[in-house]
Design an enzyme around this catalytic site. Structure first.
Site, PDB file in Angstrom:
ATOM      1  N   GLU A  21       0.838  -1.200   0.000  1.00 24.58           N
ATOM      2  CA  GLU A  21       0.000   0.000   0.000  1.00 24.58           C
ATOM      3  C   GLU A  21       0.872   1.248   0.000  1.00 24.58           C
ATOM      4  O   GLU A  21       2.096   1.159  -0.093  1.00 24.58           O
ATOM      5  CB  GLU A  21      -0.969  -0.044   1.190  1.00 24.58           C
ATOM      6  CG  GLU A  21      -1.865  -1.281   1.145  1.00 24.58           C
ATOM      7  CD  GLU A  21      -3.040  -1.233   2.092  1.00 24.58           C
ATOM      8  OE1 GLU A  21      -3.519  -0.131   2.401  1.00 24.58           O
ATOM      9  OE2 GLU A  21      -3.479  -2.306   2.532  1.00 24.58           O
ATOM     10  N   ASP A 128     -14.562   9.555  22.048  1.00 24.48           N
ATOM     11  CA  ASP A 128     -14.994   9.485  23.455  1.00 24.48           C
ATOM     12  C   ASP A 128     -13.830   9.183  24.404  1.00 24.48           C
ATOM     13  O   ASP A 128     -13.719   9.779  25.474  1.00 24.48           O
ATOM     14  CB  ASP A 128     -16.071   8.401  23.639  1.00 24.48           C
ATOM     15  CG  ASP A 128     -17.304   8.660  22.807  1.00 24.48           C
ATOM     16  OD1 ASP A 128     -17.355   9.702  22.129  1.00 24.48           O
ATOM     17  OD2 ASP A 128     -18.220   7.823  22.824  1.00 24.48           O
ATOM     18  N   HIS A 149      -7.658  10.011   4.406  1.00 24.91           N
ATOM     19  CA  HIS A 149      -7.445   8.993   3.378  1.00 24.91           C
ATOM     20  C   HIS A 149      -7.732   9.637   2.032  1.00 24.91           C
ATOM     21  O   HIS A 149      -8.759  10.294   1.865  1.00 24.91           O
ATOM     22  CB  HIS A 149      -8.374   7.797   3.607  1.00 24.91           C
ATOM     23  CG  HIS A 149      -7.912   6.581   2.882  1.00 24.91           C
ATOM     24  ND1 HIS A 149      -7.923   6.496   1.516  1.00 24.91           N
ATOM     25  CD2 HIS A 149      -7.391   5.415   3.335  1.00 24.91           C
ATOM     26  CE1 HIS A 149      -7.439   5.320   1.155  1.00 24.91           C
ATOM     27  NE2 HIS A 149      -7.102   4.649   2.240  1.00 24.91           N
ATOM     28  N   ARG A 196      -0.006   8.548   2.050  1.00 22.83           N
ATOM     29  CA  ARG A 196      -1.348   9.139   2.066  1.00 22.83           C
ATOM     30  C   ARG A 196      -1.349  10.658   2.217  1.00 22.83           C
ATOM     31  O   ARG A 196      -2.172  11.344   1.620  1.00 22.83           O
ATOM     32  CB  ARG A 196      -2.154   8.542   3.221  1.00 22.83           C
ATOM     33  CG  ARG A 196      -2.549   7.139   2.944  1.00 22.83           C
ATOM     34  CD  ARG A 196      -3.342   6.561   4.078  1.00 22.83           C
ATOM     35  NE  ARG A 196      -3.550   5.146   3.796  1.00 22.83           N
ATOM     36  CZ  ARG A 196      -4.116   4.299   4.625  1.00 22.83           C
ATOM     37  NH1 ARG A 196      -4.538   4.712   5.794  1.00 22.83           N
ATOM     38  NH2 ARG A 196      -4.270   3.038   4.299  1.00 22.83           N
ATOM     39  N   HIS A 257      -9.643   9.856   8.276  1.00 27.38           N
ATOM     40  CA  HIS A 257      -9.585   8.398   8.324  1.00 27.38           C
ATOM     41  C   HIS A 257      -8.984   7.854   9.611  1.00 27.38           C
ATOM     42  O   HIS A 257      -9.465   6.881  10.166  1.00 27.38           O
ATOM     43  CB  HIS A 257      -8.762   7.915   7.132  1.00 27.38           C
ATOM     44  CG  HIS A 257      -8.690   6.429   7.005  1.00 27.38           C
ATOM     45  ND1 HIS A 257      -9.811   5.655   6.808  1.00 27.38           N
ATOM     46  CD2 HIS A 257      -7.635   5.570   7.036  1.00 27.38           C
ATOM     47  CE1 HIS A 257      -9.456   4.381   6.725  1.00 27.38           C
ATOM     48  NE2 HIS A 257      -8.146   4.303   6.874  1.00 27.38           N
ATOM     49  N   ARG A 292       1.057   7.687   9.428  1.00 35.54           N
ATOM     50  CA  ARG A 292       0.762   6.278   9.687  1.00 35.54           C
ATOM     51  C   ARG A 292       0.772   5.550   8.363  1.00 35.54           C
ATOM     52  O   ARG A 292       0.152   5.990   7.409  1.00 35.54           O
ATOM     53  CB  ARG A 292      -0.612   6.141  10.328  1.00 35.54           C
ATOM     54  CG  ARG A 292      -1.160   4.738  10.240  1.00 35.54           C
ATOM     55  CD  ARG A 292      -2.601   4.672  10.681  1.00 35.54           C
ATOM     56  NE  ARG A 292      -3.164   3.384  10.352  1.00 35.54           N
ATOM     57  CZ  ARG A 292      -4.041   3.173   9.382  1.00 35.54           C
ATOM     58  NH1 ARG A 292      -4.469   4.168   8.633  1.00 35.54           N
ATOM     59  NH2 ARG A 292      -4.499   1.971   9.147  1.00 35.54           N
ATOM     60  N   LEU A 298      -4.117  -1.994  12.807  1.00 38.66           N
ATOM     61  CA  LEU A 298      -4.639  -3.272  13.312  1.00 38.66           C
ATOM     62  C   LEU A 298      -3.518  -4.038  14.015  1.00 38.66           C
ATOM     63  O   LEU A 298      -3.726  -4.679  15.044  1.00 38.66           O
ATOM     64  CB  LEU A 298      -5.241  -4.099  12.171  1.00 38.66           C
ATOM     65  CG  LEU A 298      -6.491  -3.497  11.509  1.00 38.66           C
ATOM     66  CD1 LEU A 298      -6.991  -4.388  10.379  1.00 38.66           C
ATOM     67  CD2 LEU A 298      -7.610  -3.280  12.518  1.00 38.66           C
TER      68      LEU A 298
HETATM   69  C1  FAD Z   1     -12.951   1.879   6.428  1.00 38.24           C
HETATM   70  C2  FAD Z   1     -11.708   1.608   7.228  1.00 38.24           C
HETATM   71  C3  FAD Z   1     -10.762   0.713   6.759  1.00 38.24           C
HETATM   72  C4  FAD Z   1      -9.605   0.462   7.499  1.00 38.24           C
HETATM   73  N1  FAD Z   1      -8.693  -0.439   7.021  1.00 38.24           N
HETATM   74  C5  FAD Z   1      -7.613  -0.728   7.775  1.00 38.24           C
HETATM   75  C6  FAD Z   1      -6.679  -1.719   7.348  1.00 38.24           C
HETATM   76  O1  FAD Z   1      -6.838  -2.323   6.303  1.00 38.24           O
HETATM   77  N2  FAD Z   1      -5.611  -1.975   8.148  1.00 38.24           N
HETATM   78  C7  FAD Z   1      -5.403  -1.313   9.326  1.00 38.24           C
HETATM   79  O2  FAD Z   1      -4.434  -1.588  10.029  1.00 38.24           O
HETATM   80  N3  FAD Z   1      -6.274  -0.377   9.746  1.00 38.24           N
HETATM   81  C8  FAD Z   1      -7.366  -0.069   9.007  1.00 38.24           C
HETATM   82  N4  FAD Z   1      -8.244   0.892   9.441  1.00 38.24           N
HETATM   83  C9  FAD Z   1      -8.045   1.498  10.763  1.00 38.24           C
HETATM   84  C10 FAD Z   1      -8.500   0.509  11.821  1.00 38.24           C
HETATM   85  O3  FAD Z   1      -9.606  -0.217  11.351  1.00 38.24           O
HETATM   86  C11 FAD Z   1      -8.904   1.219  13.101  1.00 38.24           C
HETATM   87  O4  FAD Z   1      -7.860   2.045  13.523  1.00 38.24           O
HETATM   88  C12 FAD Z   1      -9.187   0.188  14.182  1.00 38.24           C
HETATM   89  O5  FAD Z   1     -10.261  -0.645  13.808  1.00 38.24           O
HETATM   90  C13 FAD Z   1      -9.524   0.863  15.488  1.00 38.24           C
HETATM   91  O6  FAD Z   1      -9.754  -0.166  16.419  1.00 38.24           O
HETATM   92  P1  FAD Z   1     -10.129   0.183  17.896  1.00 38.24           P
HETATM   93  O7  FAD Z   1     -10.304  -1.121  18.593  1.00 38.24           O
HETATM   94  O8  FAD Z   1      -9.186   1.174  18.445  1.00 38.24           O
HETATM   95  O9  FAD Z   1     -11.529   0.934  17.759  1.00 38.24           O
HETATM   96  P2  FAD Z   1     -12.916   0.398  17.187  1.00 38.24           P
HETATM   97  O10 FAD Z   1     -12.743  -0.853  16.412  1.00 38.24           O
HETATM   98  O11 FAD Z   1     -13.551   1.565  16.517  1.00 38.24           O
HETATM   99  O12 FAD Z   1     -13.709   0.020  18.500  1.00 38.24           O
HETATM  100  C14 FAD Z   1     -14.082   1.000  19.425  1.00 38.24           C
HETATM  101  C15 FAD Z   1     -15.196   0.410  20.267  1.00 38.24           C
HETATM  102  O13 FAD Z   1     -15.459   1.262  21.365  1.00 38.24           O
HETATM  103  C16 FAD Z   1     -16.851   1.450  21.472  1.00 38.24           C
HETATM  104  N5  FAD Z   1     -17.074   2.768  22.079  1.00 38.24           N
HETATM  105  C17 FAD Z   1     -16.701   3.989  21.623  1.00 38.24           C
HETATM  106  N6  FAD Z   1     -17.071   4.948  22.469  1.00 38.24           N
HETATM  107  C18 FAD Z   1     -17.692   4.325  23.507  1.00 38.24           C
HETATM  108  C19 FAD Z   1     -18.310   4.784  24.716  1.00 38.24           C
HETATM  109  N7  FAD Z   1     -18.362   6.085  25.047  1.00 38.24           N
HETATM  110  N8  FAD Z   1     -18.859   3.861  25.548  1.00 38.24           N
HETATM  111  C20 FAD Z   1     -18.832   2.528  25.239  1.00 38.24           C
HETATM  112  N9  FAD Z   1     -18.256   2.040  24.118  1.00 38.24           N
HETATM  113  C21 FAD Z   1     -17.696   2.935  23.263  1.00 38.24           C
HETATM  114  C22 FAD Z   1     -17.378   1.359  20.056  1.00 38.24           C
HETATM  115  O14 FAD Z   1     -18.753   1.056  20.038  1.00 38.24           O
HETATM  116  C23 FAD Z   1     -16.504   0.250  19.499  1.00 38.24           C
HETATM  117  O15 FAD Z   1     -17.047  -1.006  19.776  1.00 38.24           O
HETATM  118  C24 FAD Z   1      -9.398   1.146   8.715  1.00 38.24           C
HETATM  119  C25 FAD Z   1     -10.349   2.049   9.186  1.00 38.24           C
HETATM  120  C26 FAD Z   1     -11.495   2.289   8.447  1.00 38.24           C
HETATM  121  C27 FAD Z   1     -12.504   3.277   8.975  1.00 38.24           C
END
Ligand code: FAD
Length: 436
Positions: A21, A128, A149, A196, A257, A292, A298
């Site tokens: 990428e 949050d 992005h 990016r 993004h 990044r 991930l």
């Molecule tokens: C479309 C897209 C494609 C992507 N593709 C890639 C990729 O190919 N490779 C890569 O490395 N990264 C990728 N990313 C980035 C990566 O997906 C995210 O950075 C990652 O999923 C974030 O994970 P997380 O566990 O930190 O948060 P999330 O997976 O967003 O989880 C956060 C959780 O906290 C909960 N939450 C939030 N606020 C509260 C609250 N106040 N009270 C209770 N619960 C709450 C939410 O409901 C959710 O369940 C992509 C992102 C997007 C948007």
């Protein structure tokens, strides 16, 4: 996680099919078709559901961290002995706020894309976690580094925006102007596979020159069979808009993004508040620096989640004070003016998109700061008088995060990584973090 059953794609030779990428010099990304995050989450959830001692409460919305502040003790940003005793959380079924006390709290609340109207992030990404830690007087780092992005699908009215993965450009996709000419070589020798930040700025400049709201992404040079194999999800989505990506160019535009900054943590995910860890997009581990690379988030989230577990099982014995009060909402009423929430969210997103987007300046940041302050005052006033709701709390958090982004951006008198300002287009001599 492969042992748990995640099926990363393999080639016909039986080895993992590694994708390349933007900014990468090697094929290095494990993936599952074009829905890698979904596949990881699917398998992890299956494992979690099989563990009888894990309880998942999906109908709770976390409001605030509990610290000594709730016991009447003064804490501020200079305090180095702040302790976390759990959270106050809003039970959306009972419409009530509950106190959840805990020896160890892990913040994993995701990103903050919804500070901007154009974002690829899921609707929960309202910052949050960062906002709660900031209010609890924890340390937050490098909030100005927001990754836009370059290639979200241009589809006005769709919120959040649909992402056209960078893997499409890694697969040979080329960015083109409306007249079909390629333009990325004019900005960077790596062409359409430049990192990016460079690509998003180039697209932004092209759109400003032409007055168009998008540029095109062309992947028609690859066979239909290859496209369907690697991008079944993107292909299906484009078709719903009448775009056959095997024959047509895809209209794309930049969208917020990824948040590179966040809650400061050490190499074991420990925040500046005792008994509070953070991982995933809400944290700032230092791994992403000012930018990044695709796919690293991930990886970071899974590695740090594991490190937190290793650290937390050693630190788990702390004494929680017995006199933690219940949530106090004495005197508040049920709001019938929710239009304020919708309006102030739209206004915040507009300010951030117009003044604190891909290209910034001192003038724009100061203007954004002034305008946001009015919205902040109005919303805080409303919050104090009304019963909590998820939408209202998310708005507060979006405003809080917007404020942190502006404040951090104002402190950075240079352009670096994802922060570009026309007033200071070069790197500063010394590297530094913005910590608030
Ligand atoms: C479309 C897209 C494609 C992507 N593709 C890639 C990729 O190919 N490779 C890569 O490395 N990264 C990728 N990313 C980035 C990566 O997906 C995210 O950075 C990652 O999923 C974030 O994970 P997380 O566990 O930190 O948060 P999330 O997976 O967003 O989880 C956060 C959780 O906290 C909960 N939450 C939030 N606020 C509260 C609250 N106040 N009270 C209770 N619960 C709450 C939410 O409901 C959710 O369940 C992509 C992102 C997007 C948007």
């Amino acid at each position: 996680i492969i042992d748990y059953g995640i099926k990363f794609d393999k080639g016909s030779d039986g080895f993992y099919d590694l994708a390349m990428e933007g900014g990468h010099s090697e094929h290095r990304v494990l993936h599952y078709k074009d829905v890698t995050g979904y596949e990881i989450e699917r398998v992890l959830l299956k494992e979690i559901h099989a563990e009888p001692n894990i309880e998942i409460l999906t109908h709770y919305f976390c409001l605030e961290l509990i610290t000594q502040h709730h016991l009447g003790k003064f804490v501020d940003k200079r305090s180095d002995d702040i302790e976390c005793y759990g959270v106050y959380a809003f039970n959306t079924e009972d419409n009530d706020v509950e106190k959840i006390v805990s020896n160890v709290t892990i913040m994993a609340a995701g990103g903050a894309g919804h500070v901007y109207a154009a974002t690829t992030n899921p609707v929960i990404a309202t910052g949050d976690g960062m906002a709660m830690v900031y209010r609890a007087k924890g340390k937050i780092r490098n909030m100005e580094f927001i990754q836009f992005h370059p290639t979200a699908l241009y589809h006005p009215g769709e919120y959040p925006s649909f992402l056209i993965s960078e893997a499409v450009r890694g697969f040979g996709g080329v960015l083109r102007r409306r007249n079909g000419t390629e333009f990325m070589q004019e900005y960077d020798g790596r062409g359409s596979l430049a990192p990016r930040d460079i690509t998003a700025r180039a697209i932004d400049a092209e759109m400003k020159k032409s007055g168009d709201e998008f540029v095109y992404l062309d992947i028609t040079m690859r066979s239909k069979e290859d496209i369907l194999k690697h991008f079944p999800n993107i292909y299906a989505k484009c078709l719903t808009m009448g775009i056959d990506m095997t024959k047509d160019f895809i209209p794309v535009t930049p969208a917020a993004h990824y948040m590179c900054g966040g809650i400061v943590v050490d190499e074991f995910g420990k925040s500046s508040i005792k008994n509070l860890y953070a991982c995933g997009e809400c944290s700032s581990t230092g791994l992403h620096g000012a930018n990044r690379l695709a796919s690293n988030s991930l990886l970071e989230a899974t590695v740090f989640a594991h490190r937190i577990y290793l650290s937390a099982i050693q630190d788990i014995i702390i004494s929680i004070p017995e006199n933690i009060p219940e949530w106090d909402d004495f005197g508040v009423t049920q709001s019938n003016e929710d239009i304020l929430v919708t309006h102030n969210l739209r206004e915040t997103q507009k300010i951030m998109g117009d003044y604190v987007g891909i290209v910034r300046s001192d003038f724009r940041l100061e203007r954004a700061h002034r305008r946001l302050f009015l919205i902040y005052k109005e919303t805080e006033d409303f919050y104090k008088k009304n019963k909590v709701s998820v939408k209202l709390c998310e708005l507060r958090n979006v405003i809080q995060v917007a404020y942190m982004i502006i404040k951090s951006a104002m402190q950075r008198k240079e352009s670096r990584g994802l922060h570009y300002t026309t007033d200071y287009p070069a790197h500063a001599k010394e590297l530094f973090d913005t910590i608030i």
